[in-house]
Design an enzyme around this catalytic site. Structure first.
Site, PDB file in Angstrom:
ATOM      1  N   PRO A   1     -32.540   6.157 -12.162  1.00 21.88           N
ATOM      2  CA  PRO A   1     -32.844   7.568 -12.410  1.00 21.88           C
ATOM      3  C   PRO A   1     -33.984   7.712 -13.412  1.00 21.88           C
ATOM      4  CG  PRO A   1     -30.818   6.931 -13.510  1.00 21.88           C
ATOM      5  CD  PRO A   1     -31.203   5.783 -12.632  1.00 21.88           C
ATOM      6  N   GLU A   2     -34.842   8.704 -13.186  1.00 22.99           N
ATOM      7  CA  GLU A   2     -35.948   8.987 -14.087  1.00 22.99           C
ATOM      8  C   GLU A   2     -35.672  10.301 -14.803  1.00 22.99           C
ATOM      9  OE1 GLU A   2     -39.808   8.316 -12.244  1.00 22.99           O
ATOM     10  OE2 GLU A   2     -38.905   6.948 -10.789  1.00 22.99           O
TER      11      GLU A   2
END
Length: 296
Positions: free
Chosen positions: A2-3
């Site tokens: 995840p960013e």
């Protein structure tokens, strides 16, 4: 992994459903989910039980909860000058469920809240986890010790774009590699680096030190724009593992211009999107809109 947009979606959900509530009890059912908390599950459990969640915070891809000081009249509540750092890893989810809801197969931590709901940490691959860490003041902000070296991200109100431009130009390395350096600018991973570079018409192999200040200002503006659009779409979910606190997937994948679109036509010029290896992962770009730098 995840960013920033995906982590921010989770943070907002925690701010809405968890902040202001007291942790009534905590159950840890998998030791790997608390392995970063050196003192173990029992210590983490006793230190956050009875605490009211004060805030849900984030810097870059890092997420943490802070707690109010205990009621002075409450006996047996230890001091807690620390934050609960949440590592989502590759598959970590922070879900809000009714207390009686069936327990997910990979729900390794369950925290009962005073409103009858449960905050569940679900992690299929067990790369993530919870850990308490001391808070430190860094550049005027309180952050957990593991986050102290992480730069501010483009959504931070104190983000200094001109300082970041100067830091980028000082790097004699490929611009994509610099964008992924969390000590220079945080929150950007492989997906949003490729998308931002495409929007700015910059090839990721160009040297950061060779880019002009106006070009870098434009690139940072595109980073912010793509982050804002991804947030509005709930983030990018390539599979069922990336969800918000209600278990809903994001749909920004539909708007991706280059990432994951090898051989498909560029949305701007029609040339087939190219793919190449980069730092043990893949980079996607348009060979026409983002020409490779000339060899020296």
């Amino acid at each position: 992994m995840p960013e920033l947009p995906e982590v921010e979606v989770v943070r907002r959900g925690l701010a809405e459903h968890v902040v202001g509530h007291v942790v009534d009890s905590v159950v840890v059912t998998h030791p790997r989910s608390v392995r970063r908390h050196i003192l173990g599950a029992a210590d983490l459990t006793v230190r956050i039980t009875g605490r009211r969640v004060h805030a849900a915070c984030r810097r870059g891809k890092y997420l943490w909860l802070t707690f109010d000081e205990p009621d002075p009249s409450a006996a047996g509540s230890p001091a807690l000058d620390a934050a609960l750092v949440v590592h989502l890893g590759m598959s970590g989810q922070m879900l809000i469920q009714p207390a009686g809801a069936p327990v997910e197969k990979h729900a390794h931590i369950r925290a009962a809240l005073d409103d009858g709901s449960e905050l569940r940490f679900v992690d299929q691959r067990t790369f993530g986890g919870w850990a308490l860490a001391p808070l430190l003041e860094v550049d005027g902000s309180l952050v957990p010790e593991p986050v102290a070296h992480i730069a501010r991200d483009p959504l931070d109100p104190l983000f200094d774009a001109e300082a970041v431009v100067a830091a980028i130009r000082a790097k004699n390395s490929e611009i994509k590699r610099v964008l992924l350096d969390q000590t220079v600018i945080s929150g950007i991973g492989n997906i949003y680096a490729d998308e931002s570079l495409w929007r700015a018409r910059i090839n990721g192999n160009r040297l950061a030190s060779g880019l002009t200040r106006p070009a870098l200002r434009g690139l940072l503006a595109e980073v912010r724009a793509v982050m804002d659009e991804a947030l509005a779409a709930g983030g990018t979910s390539f599979d069922a593992l990336y969800v918000d606190v209600n278990g809903q997937s994001g749909y920004f994948e539909r708007a991706l211009a280059v990432y994951g679109r090898q051989d498909e036509p560029c949305r701007r010029c029609g040339a087939p999107i190219g793919r190449e290896k980069f730092m043990n992962r893949s980079s996607y770009s348009c060979p026409r809109c983002q020409p490779r730098p000339r060899r020296r």
